[in-house]
Design a protein around this motif. Structure first.
Motif, PDB file in Angstrom:
ATOM      1  N   ASP A  33       0.814  -1.216   0.000  1.00 49.22           N
ATOM      2  CA  ASP A  33       0.000   0.000   0.000  1.00 49.22           C
ATOM      3  C   ASP A  33       0.853   1.274   0.000  1.00 49.22           C
ATOM      4  OD1 ASP A  33       1.002   0.123   2.572  1.00 49.22           O
ATOM      5  OD2 ASP A  33      -0.951   0.072   3.565  1.00 49.22           O
ATOM      6  N   GLY A  34       2.165   1.147  -0.079  1.00 47.47           N
ATOM      7  CA  GLY A  34       3.046   2.301  -0.132  1.00 47.47           C
ATOM      8  C   GLY A  34       3.605   2.729   1.213  1.00 47.47           C
ATOM      9  N   GLU A 108       8.708  -2.029  -9.460  1.00 47.66           N
ATOM     10  CA  GLU A 108       7.277  -1.988  -9.772  1.00 47.66           C
ATOM     11  C   GLU A 108       6.616  -3.353  -9.635  1.00 47.66           C
ATOM     12  OE1 GLU A 108       5.556   0.714 -10.335  1.00 47.66           O
ATOM     13  OE2 GLU A 108       7.328   1.966 -10.148  1.00 47.66           O
ATOM     14  N   GLU A 109       7.354  -4.426  -9.794  1.00 46.70           N
ATOM     15  CA  GLU A 109       6.757  -5.752  -9.753  1.00 46.70           C
ATOM     16  C   GLU A 109       6.750  -6.312  -8.339  1.00 46.70           C
ATOM     17  OE1 GLU A 109      10.341  -8.727 -10.809  1.00 46.70           O
ATOM     18  OE2 GLU A 109       9.831  -7.299 -12.381  1.00 46.70           O
ATOM     19  N   GLU A 110       5.815  -7.203  -8.095  1.00 45.52           N
ATOM     20  CA  GLU A 110       5.755  -7.861  -6.797  1.00 45.52           C
ATOM     21  C   GLU A 110       6.794  -8.968  -6.744  1.00 45.52           C
ATOM     22  OE1 GLU A 110       2.012  -9.139  -5.318  1.00 45.52           O
ATOM     23  OE2 GLU A 110       0.972  -7.443  -6.218  1.00 45.52           O
ATOM     24  N   VAL A 111       7.398  -9.134  -5.611  1.00 48.07           N
ATOM     25  CA  VAL A 111       8.410 -10.156  -5.435  1.00 48.07           C
ATOM     26  C   VAL A 111       7.785 -11.313  -4.663  1.00 48.07           C
ATOM     27  CG1 VAL A 111      10.653 -10.680  -4.415  1.00 48.07           C
ATOM     28  CG2 VAL A 111      10.229  -8.435  -5.421  1.00 48.07           C
ATOM     29  N   GLU A 112       7.909 -12.509  -5.194  1.00 49.13           N
ATOM     30  CA  GLU A 112       7.405 -13.697  -4.512  1.00 49.13           C
ATOM     31  C   GLU A 112       8.413 -14.155  -3.481  1.00 49.13           C
ATOM     32  OE1 GLU A 112       4.513 -15.427  -4.707  1.00 49.13           O
ATOM     33  OE2 GLU A 112       3.763 -13.843  -5.995  1.00 49.13           O
TER      34      GLU A 112
END
Length: 115
Positions: A33-34, A108-112
């Motif tokens: 959410d920042g 910018e991408e989500e990290v798994e």
């Protein structure tokens, strides 16, 4: 003991313990959410980085090049202690220095995560 490398931290306080330098540091992680989640640690600078650690000042930013997280347990007090052990680091600048963030590009991408 868990080993890690290339982690940024802020140094809040250092104290000379002879063969090592003790410190209080913090690290942060950006949430989806920042907002940020900050973690506060007791740290120990050991080995070849001790002399450089003695020169650290309040709110100085560092990049931990090699470190580990260790937990010890005191049977008498029935209490465990978690410490970040820093083997190598480099200075990045002061936390209130705006120029250290000029070249920062957010991911910018989500990290798994593996867990």
């Amino acid at each position: 003991m868990i080993f890690f490398q290339d982690v940024y931290a802020t140094v809040w306080e250092t104290y000379n313990q002879g063969k090592y330098v003790g410190a209080r540091i913090s690290t942060g992680t950006k949430n989806r959410d920042g907002s940020y989640k900050n973690s506060y640690w007791y740290a120990r600078f050991v080995g070849n980085c001790v002399d450089l650690a003695r020169t650290l000042t309040h709110k100085e930013r560092i990049k931990i090049l090699k470190g580990a997280v260790e937990t010890s347990y005191n049977k008498d007090k029935k209490q465990s202690y978690t410490t970040v052990v820093i083997f190598d680091f480099e200075g990045v600048g002061r936390k209130d220095d705006k120029s250290i963030n000029e070249n920062f590009t957010p991911v910018e991408e989500e990290v798994e995560l593996p867990f």
